[in-house]
Scaffold this active site. Structure first.
Site, PDB file in Angstrom:
ATOM      1  N   ARG A 175      83.930  -6.238  17.386  1.00 21.08           N
ATOM      2  CA  ARG A 175      85.274  -6.488  16.867  1.00 21.08           C
ATOM      3  C   ARG A 175      85.766  -7.879  17.276  1.00 21.08           C
ATOM      4  O   ARG A 175      86.463  -8.548  16.502  1.00 21.08           O
ATOM      5  CB  ARG A 175      86.218  -5.395  17.372  1.00 21.08           C
ATOM      6  CG  ARG A 175      87.641  -5.493  16.845  1.00 21.08           C
ATOM      7  CD  ARG A 175      88.439  -4.244  17.197  1.00 21.08           C
ATOM      8  NE  ARG A 175      89.835  -4.377  16.821  1.00 21.08           N
ATOM      9  CZ  ARG A 175      90.770  -4.912  17.617  1.00 21.08           C
ATOM     10  NH1 ARG A 175      90.444  -5.324  18.821  1.00 21.08           N
ATOM     11  NH2 ARG A 175      92.018  -5.002  17.191  1.00 21.08           N
ATOM     12  N   HIS A 222      86.006   7.006   7.648  1.00 19.31           N
ATOM     13  CA  HIS A 222      85.125   7.373   8.779  1.00 19.31           C
ATOM     14  C   HIS A 222      85.242   8.842   9.198  1.00 19.31           C
ATOM     15  O   HIS A 222      84.335   9.617   8.965  1.00 19.31           O
ATOM     16  CB  HIS A 222      85.290   6.459  10.001  1.00 19.31           C
ATOM     17  CG  HIS A 222      85.086   5.012   9.706  1.00 19.31           C
ATOM     18  ND1 HIS A 222      83.942   4.545   9.113  1.00 19.31           N
ATOM     19  CD2 HIS A 222      85.900   3.928   9.894  1.00 19.31           C
ATOM     20  CE1 HIS A 222      84.044   3.225   8.962  1.00 19.31           C
ATOM     21  NE2 HIS A 222      85.216   2.833   9.417  1.00 19.31           N
ATOM     22  N   ASP A 236      81.942  -1.092   3.609  1.00 21.13           N
ATOM     23  CA  ASP A 236      82.676  -1.427   4.823  1.00 21.13           C
ATOM     24  C   ASP A 236      82.400  -2.851   5.303  1.00 21.13           C
ATOM     25  O   ASP A 236      82.885  -3.807   4.721  1.00 21.13           O
ATOM     26  CB  ASP A 236      82.369  -0.366   5.891  1.00 21.13           C
ATOM     27  CG  ASP A 236      83.329  -0.403   7.063  1.00 21.13           C
ATOM     28  OD1 ASP A 236      84.205  -1.283   7.096  1.00 21.13           O
ATOM     29  OD2 ASP A 236      83.193   0.441   7.969  1.00 21.13           O
TER      30      ASP A 236
END
Ligand SMILES: [Zn+2]
Length: 340
Positions: free
Chosen positions: A35, A200, A251
């Site tokens: 991230r 998800h 995604d």
């Protein structure tokens, strides 16, 4: 004329096109470290970059058989307009899932208030773009934002997409802050309903899955990304037992191949049940097409053609073609589109 199989176009219900630039980058020991790399990339985006880069990514999707995409967009308003232009250039049907981000992330993600966010949504709708609501996650949106956005989506009849239960840490933090698991909080704040897509749901527990079934929400699974990020296995058996509709997304775009996403779903289900043919092929194709269209709130998107003379389909009788596609082919069996 070569033999062709006509199919509805695949629908990519969850994309972050800018993350395509991270393909091949292996830094980061876990999701949270990845991230950080993703945020560094997001920090440097400009509308011009979005327009050229997203156009290339959407062409790659188009070539792989996706003809509609839900772009889960949290990198700014002008950049959202650029994404719309990029999709138009690439011949891709696009719904901007315009993300609300109240805390965390980067400055550019965060409008001043939920009112300012909804003003941006209105402005984007005013340009003629197809728009859905996207409270980013329970990490990024506090309770009052979720309530406001859930109410707006319901009153305007718009789809609502939200990441939930992707990583155990998110659930622990939600329990600490609210005394509720993420899907329970989304239920309490009016964010679960038939126009809701949970992205998800990897670590959803039985009670949360019941909540999805009771409210008619669907789940978007992104198995190539979920594998790449070390998210875990989705609770496929629990989802299937409850008849919760599934759709797919590329995604992070580490891989762009709808057939591979669908094959992963069935492969995970087989490993979890020690059986074969857990999800019927027709249901897998529906997850990749009509269910994704429903998730995005669209009725119409271009179809595709499959090259039945392709080497991957050699020796396959027409009656087995759909199963062979899902179980034995990559996206290179999709013929170049005539209109894109
Ligand atoms: Zn996502």
């Amino acid at each position: 004329m070569a033999d062709r199989l006509v199919l509805p176009g695949f629908v990519n219900a969850h994309s972050h096109a800018f993350q395509r630039a991270l393909r091949g980058k292996v830094e980061g020991g876990d999701f949270w470290a990845w991230r950080e790399a993703m945020l560094d990339l997001a920090r440097g985006l400009t509308p011009e970059h979005v327009r050229t880069e997203y156009s290339a990514v959407y062409r790659e999707m188009r070539a792989a058989g996706y003809t509609a995409v839900g772009e889960f967009h949290y990198v700014g308003f002008t950049e959202a307009e650029a994404a719309v232009e990029a999709a138009r250039e690439a011949g891709m049907e696009l719904v901007v899932l315009y993300a609300a981000y109240a805390r965390g992330g980067l400055d550019r993600f965060r409008p001043d208030s939920v009112g300012a966010y909804l003003d941006q949504v209105e402005a984007l709708r005013g340009t003629g773009a197809l728009v859905g609501l996207a409270p980013h996650s329970v990490r990024a949106c506090p309770r009052d934002w979720l309530e406001e956005i859930g109410g707006y989506a319901a009153s305007e009849g718009l789809v609502l997409h939200v990441h939930a239960d992707e990583q155990p840490r998110e659930i622990e933090e939600c329990l600490a802050e609210h005394g509720l698991r993420p899907l329970e909080l989304l239920g309490e704040t009016g964010c679960l309903g038939p126009r809701t897509t949970i992205v998800h749901a990897t670590h959803a527990d039985e009670r949360e899955l019941d909540l999805l079934a009771d409210t008619g929400a669907r789940v978007c699974l992104c198995p190539t990304t979920e594998a790449n990020l070390g998210d875990g296995f989705p609770p496929l058996v629990g989802l299937l037992e409850r008849g919760i509709p599934l759709c797919i997304g590329s995604d992070s775009n580490v891989r762009i191949d709808p057939l591979e996403e669908l094959r992963e779903l069935e492969g995970i289900a087989r490993r979890q049940t020690l059986r074969r043919n857990v999800i019927p092929v027709a249901d897998l194709i529906t997850a990749g097409t009509a269910s994704g269209g429903a998730a995005l709130g669209i009725d119409d998107w271009p179809g595709i053609e499959i090259d039945l003379d392709h080497a991957s389909l050699r020796g396959v009788p027409p009656s087995d073609a759909h199963a062979a596609l899902v179980h034995g082919c990559g996206a290179d069996v999709v013929t170049p589109s005539r209109d894109a």
